[in-house]
Design a protein around this motif. Structure first.
Motif, short mmCIF file in Angstrom:
data_model
loop_
_atom_site.label_atom_id
_atom_site.label_comp_id
_atom_site.label_asym_id
_atom_site.label_seq_id
_atom_site.Cartn_x
_atom_site.Cartn_y
_atom_site.Cartn_z
N ILE A 274 -16.46 -33.16 -53.52
CA ILE A 274 -17.41 -33.94 -52.73
C ILE A 274 -18.76 -33.21 -52.67
O ILE A 274 -19.81 -33.83 -52.81
N GLU A 275 -18.73 -31.89 -52.47
CA GLU A 275 -19.97 -31.11 -52.45
C GLU A 275 -20.71 -31.22 -53.77
O GLU A 275 -21.94 -31.35 -53.80
N THR A 276 -19.98 -31.17 -54.87
CA THR A 276 -20.60 -31.29 -56.19
C THR A 276 -21.27 -32.64 -56.36
O THR A 276 -22.40 -32.74 -56.85
N LEU B 149 -21.39 -42.89 -42.89
CA LEU B 149 -20.29 -43.65 -43.49
C LEU B 149 -19.07 -43.71 -42.60
O LEU B 149 -18.46 -44.76 -42.44
N SER B 150 -18.68 -42.57 -42.04
CA SER B 150 -17.50 -42.52 -41.18
C SER B 150 -17.46 -41.17 -40.48
O SER B 150 -18.27 -40.29 -40.77
N ARG B 151 -16.50 -41.01 -39.59
CA ARG B 151 -16.36 -39.71 -38.91
C ARG B 151 -16.01 -38.61 -39.90
O ARG B 151 -16.46 -37.47 -39.76
N GLU B 152 -15.19 -38.95 -40.90
CA GLU B 152 -14.81 -37.96 -41.90
C GLU B 152 -16.02 -37.47 -42.70
O GLU B 152 -16.04 -36.36 -43.19
N TRP B 153 -17.02 -38.33 -42.85
CA TRP B 153 -18.19 -37.99 -43.66
C TRP B 153 -19.35 -37.42 -42.83
O TRP B 153 -20.36 -37.03 -43.39
N ARG B 154 -19.22 -37.38 -41.53
CA ARG B 154 -20.34 -36.99 -40.67
C ARG B 154 -20.96 -35.66 -41.07
O ARG B 154 -22.18 -35.52 -41.10
N PHE C 284 -25.76 -33.79 -56.48
CA PHE C 284 -26.51 -34.61 -57.42
C PHE C 284 -27.41 -35.62 -56.73
O PHE C 284 -28.26 -36.23 -57.36
N LEU C 285 -27.24 -35.80 -55.42
CA LEU C 285 -28.07 -36.72 -54.66
C LEU C 285 -29.29 -35.99 -54.10
O LEU C 285 -29.19 -34.80 -53.79
N PRO C 286 -30.40 -36.69 -53.94
CA PRO C 286 -31.50 -36.08 -53.18
C PRO C 286 -31.01 -35.75 -51.77
O PRO C 286 -30.13 -36.44 -51.24
N ILE C 287 -31.55 -34.71 -51.17
CA ILE C 287 -31.05 -34.24 -49.88
C ILE C 287 -31.09 -35.32 -48.81
O ILE C 287 -30.18 -35.42 -47.99
N GLU C 288 -32.12 -36.17 -48.82
CA GLU C 288 -32.19 -37.22 -47.81
C GLU C 288 -31.07 -38.24 -47.99
O GLU C 288 -30.56 -38.78 -47.01
N GLU C 289 -30.65 -38.48 -49.22
CA GLU C 289 -29.54 -39.39 -49.48
C GLU C 289 -28.21 -38.73 -49.10
O GLU C 289 -27.32 -39.38 -48.55
N ALA C 290 -28.08 -37.46 -49.40
CA ALA C 290 -26.86 -36.73 -49.05
C ALA C 290 -26.65 -36.71 -47.54
O ALA C 290 -25.54 -36.91 -47.05
N THR C 291 -27.73 -36.53 -46.78
CA THR C 291 -27.59 -36.51 -45.32
C THR C 291 -27.25 -37.90 -44.78
O THR C 291 -26.60 -38.01 -43.76
N ARG C 292 -27.69 -38.93 -45.47
CA ARG C 292 -27.38 -40.30 -45.02
C ARG C 292 -25.91 -40.65 -45.16
O ARG C 292 -25.45 -41.61 -44.56
N THR C 293 -25.15 -39.89 -45.92
CA THR C 293 -23.72 -40.15 -46.04
C THR C 293 -23.00 -39.89 -44.71
O THR C 293 -21.87 -40.33 -44.53
N SER C 294 -23.66 -39.21 -43.80
CA SER C 294 -23.04 -38.92 -42.49
C SER C 294 -22.77 -40.17 -41.67
O SER C 294 -21.97 -40.15 -40.75
#
Length: 132
Positions: free
Chosen positions: A17-19, A35-40, A23-33
């Motif tokens: 998942i980290e890998t 998605l769900s509690r598991e992704w926060r 590959f995402l821009p940092i602002e997109e990676a932070t937006r995954t939080s």
């Protein structure tokens, strides 16, 4: 009772998942939080942080700037400083919440003067707390 359903990506190993998030821009990676509690907090462990000056621009900023060709020098300086403040605020927020090692830190397209105390502070923080 509602059964908890996990998607295929959530069941992957954290390193995978980290890998993917690297590959995402940092602002997109932070937006995954959101998605769900598991992704926060999954994004908080990515080892490679890349910040782009363009990422703090508003979506219509380029169009607006091109339409205002006769912008005063003072207005240009004010907008540059505002954009720079937004960028460093974003960097500080990411570093504050980041957990684990940072192996790579990149700040791209930054038109900084010879001395920039914000960059000095970031380098000091990274050198004390991470192996970059």
């Amino acid at each position: 009772m509602k059964a908890q359903r996990l998607d295929i990506i959530t069941t992957l190993l954290q390193i995978i998942i980290e890998t993917i998030l690297c590959f995402l821009p940092i602002e997109e990676a932070t937006r995954t939080s959101i998605l769900s509690r598991e992704w926060r907090y999954k994004w908080t462990t990515i080892p490679m942080l890349v910040f782009l000056e363009d990422s703090v621009k508003e979506p219509n900023e380029e169009r607006r700037l091109s339409s205002q060709k006769q912008m005063s020098d003072l207005e240009c300086v004010r907008r540059y400083k505002d954009m720079r403040c937004k960028l460093f605020y974003a960097i500080y927020q990411v570093l504050l919440l980041h957990q684990g090692p940072i192996q790579e830190f990149t700040l791209m397209t930054m038109n900084a003067p010879d001395t920039c105390f914000e960059i000095d502070q970031i380098i000091l923080h990274l050198s004390r707390n991470h192996t970059v």
